[in-house]
Write a protein that holds these residues in place. Sequence first.
Motif, short mmCIF file in Angstrom:
data_model
loop_
_atom_site.label_atom_id
_atom_site.label_comp_id
_atom_site.label_asym_id
_atom_site.label_seq_id
_atom_site.Cartn_x
_atom_site.Cartn_y
_atom_site.Cartn_z
N ALA A 225 -43.02 -23.09 24.67
CA ALA A 225 -42.99 -22.45 26.00
C ALA A 225 -42.09 -23.27 26.89
CB ALA A 225 -44.40 -22.35 26.59
N TYR A 226 -41.26 -22.58 27.67
CA TYR A 226 -40.28 -23.28 28.51
C TYR A 226 -40.32 -22.72 29.93
CZ TYR A 226 -35.88 -24.13 30.87
OH TYR A 226 -34.95 -24.46 31.83
N MET A 227 -40.16 -23.62 30.91
CA MET A 227 -40.03 -23.20 32.31
C MET A 227 -39.37 -24.32 33.10
SD MET A 227 -43.04 -22.04 35.01
CE MET A 227 -43.45 -20.55 34.13
N GLU A 228 -38.59 -23.96 34.10
CA GLU A 228 -38.08 -24.94 35.04
C GLU A 228 -39.05 -25.03 36.21
OE1 GLU A 228 -34.23 -25.86 37.93
OE2 GLU A 228 -34.01 -24.47 36.24
N ILE A 229 -39.57 -26.24 36.46
CA ILE A 229 -40.57 -26.45 37.50
C ILE A 229 -40.13 -27.61 38.37
CG2 ILE A 229 -43.00 -26.96 38.00
CD1 ILE A 229 -43.70 -25.90 35.23
N ASP A 230 -40.02 -27.37 39.66
CA ASP A 230 -39.69 -28.44 40.62
C ASP A 230 -38.46 -29.23 40.19
OD1 ASP A 230 -41.94 -27.65 42.07
OD2 ASP A 230 -43.24 -29.08 41.04
N GLY A 231 -37.46 -28.52 39.67
CA GLY A 231 -36.20 -29.17 39.30
C GLY A 231 -36.18 -29.84 37.95
N LYS A 232 -37.28 -29.76 37.20
CA LYS A 232 -37.34 -30.35 35.85
C LYS A 232 -37.51 -29.24 34.82
CE LYS A 232 -37.39 -34.85 36.76
NZ LYS A 232 -36.37 -35.80 36.25
N ASP A 233 -36.91 -29.43 33.66
CA ASP A 233 -37.17 -28.54 32.54
C ASP A 233 -38.42 -29.00 31.83
OD1 ASP A 233 -34.95 -26.83 32.86
OD2 ASP A 233 -33.63 -28.28 31.89
N VAL A 234 -39.34 -28.06 31.63
CA VAL A 234 -40.63 -28.37 31.00
C VAL A 234 -40.74 -27.58 29.71
CG1 VAL A 234 -43.13 -28.25 31.27
CG2 VAL A 234 -41.70 -28.80 33.24
N LEU A 235 -41.07 -28.27 28.64
CA LEU A 235 -41.21 -27.67 27.32
C LEU A 235 -42.58 -28.00 26.76
CD1 LEU A 235 -39.99 -26.27 24.74
CD2 LEU A 235 -39.18 -28.56 24.07
N LEU A 323 -59.48 -22.13 32.20
CA LEU A 323 -59.27 -21.60 33.53
C LEU A 323 -57.76 -21.47 33.78
CD1 LEU A 323 -61.79 -23.80 35.56
CD2 LEU A 323 -62.11 -21.43 34.84
N PRO A 324 -57.35 -20.55 34.64
CA PRO A 324 -55.94 -20.53 35.03
C PRO A 324 -55.60 -21.83 35.76
CG PRO A 324 -57.23 -19.09 36.47
CD PRO A 324 -58.14 -19.53 35.37
N ARG A 325 -54.53 -22.47 35.35
CA ARG A 325 -54.16 -23.77 35.92
C ARG A 325 -52.85 -23.67 36.67
NH1 ARG A 325 -55.54 -27.77 30.70
NH2 ARG A 325 -57.77 -27.22 30.57
N GLU A 326 -52.83 -24.21 37.89
CA GLU A 326 -51.59 -24.38 38.61
C GLU A 326 -50.90 -25.64 38.08
OE1 GLU A 326 -52.02 -24.39 42.82
OE2 GLU A 326 -53.26 -22.58 42.86
N ILE A 327 -49.61 -25.56 37.85
CA ILE A 327 -48.88 -26.69 37.29
C ILE A 327 -47.72 -27.05 38.21
CG2 ILE A 327 -49.56 -26.39 34.89
CD1 ILE A 327 -47.09 -24.75 34.40
N CYS A 328 -47.44 -28.35 38.28
CA CYS A 328 -46.34 -28.84 39.10
C CYS A 328 -45.86 -30.16 38.53
CB CYS A 328 -46.77 -29.00 40.56
SG CYS A 328 -48.02 -30.28 40.83
N ILE A 329 -44.77 -30.66 39.04
CA ILE A 329 -44.21 -31.94 38.63
C ILE A 329 -44.46 -32.98 39.72
CG2 ILE A 329 -42.11 -33.23 38.03
CD1 ILE A 329 -42.93 -31.34 35.84
N LYS A 330 -45.07 -34.10 39.34
CA LYS A 330 -45.22 -35.26 40.22
C LYS A 330 -44.82 -36.50 39.43
CE LYS A 330 -49.21 -33.46 42.81
NZ LYS A 330 -50.63 -33.73 43.17
N ASP A 331 -44.04 -37.36 40.07
CA ASP A 331 -43.62 -38.60 39.41
C ASP A 331 -43.00 -38.33 38.05
OD1 ASP A 331 -44.69 -40.07 41.58
OD2 ASP A 331 -46.68 -40.00 40.66
#
Length: 463
Positions: A225-235, A323-331
């Motif tokens: 699964a791939y998504m761009e989140i807060d300026g980072k590519d997440v795989l 549960l549905p989870r909100e995801i974000c990038i920190k540090d």
Amino acid sequence: MEFLNIEKYTYLEEKHRGYLDQLKDFCKKSPRLPRYHIHPPCGLLNDPNGLCYFEGKYHVFYQWFPFAPKHGMKHWAHVISEDLVHWEWSEEMLVPDHEFEKNGCYSGNSIEAGGKQYLFYTANYKTKQGKVPKQALAVMEKDGKIHKYSGNPVIDGAPEGMSGEIRDPFVFEKDDSYYMMLGGSDLDGTGQILIYKSADLLSWDYRGNLDLGRQDLGTMFECPAYMEIDGKDVLLLSLIGRAAQEERFQNEFSTVCFTGRIDLEKLTFETETMEELDKGFDFYAPQMFCGKGGRPLMFGWFGCGVQELPYFREDMWQHALTLPREICIKDGRLYQMPAQEIISQFSALDIKRGQIIIPEENAWRLHLISDTECKTEIHIGESYDHLKIVMDPIKGQFIADRSCLKQKISEEYGTRRVCPLDTHKSVEVDLYYDNTFLEIYIDGGKDVMSLRLFPESYKVEMI
């Protein structure tokens, strides 16, 4: 009721409706049903599929074998919600009733284009010589009706050098083109991510395999699964055959999260961080998607592998989604927390050291702040039958320990999970308990543990 022994590779037909309705009514009486975790009406649930926010509603599909709480012929069950809390069953689902998918509709995702939602999935096709990988397409119209593409399969067979174990398409748009990631294994028994490209979502060209820059991730990859989140590519990647490493990768199968930068022309992923996505016992095959307003969300399978959980035979249902989870990038790394809509549904407990609480409801949440110099324990259950949670700032460990529970689960993969903490520092922990389902969020979602427990009593004690 009398349960029928239905052959493993049976797909749902009209002639089964009467029995299925009886089975659903039976399962409604189970004392172990969760309130807020999506669960099957009967039978077995596994991977979340086709997640989307489409025409003002959330759509969640999931792998489903209707007739028994075991792995069998997989359908895509379908539930719909406007608020991520209340879910309604939909009869618009994927049923493996075509020859090209004769062994099941396996996992995949969805993407919106031209006012329609395109559902991609693996058409499971087995022969005496082995699997023939086939990727297929169905389309959900604005009115919610679903039909399969007449030109299926859209990809038929494996590229040179790859085995027949190729599955779980994840399709996304980037740089004005469509791309498909597939999990697989090559002929040398090494996990691979295959990359396909398309201009129209119908015709697909194989571009090669994604280079992750490491070779110690196992023998087979699933559910990319791939998504761009807060300026980072997440795989996200689910792994088969990844060897345990001290306290890490203890489950039968593991799921990891990469952050960094993807280059789809060079087919490389420059990794900045790689972490186990969930450090608990019971988690696999997560999928990310954009919710209302483009908010990044994720569901995972609240299970792992071929588990036989307590009471599954008498309950006639097994597993749920997280549960549905909100995801974000920190540090630079991925953080996860329950979606805001779901948090207020749980009754809040208040407990102090030395106290015992018996929750009035079977769905509750507990917010804890650990001491900086002494160990804190939470027990759920009685002294002879309990889950032990340990926050130890001296050793720098957070521990979930199932060894004191009478009902054992997958003991061959160990009875405790450990998450490292900073030593001599306070940590905030949020527990969400939903009638045998427990999700633990550590340090604001920096780390998460998902696990099942079946104690006779659900009292909570802080030591």
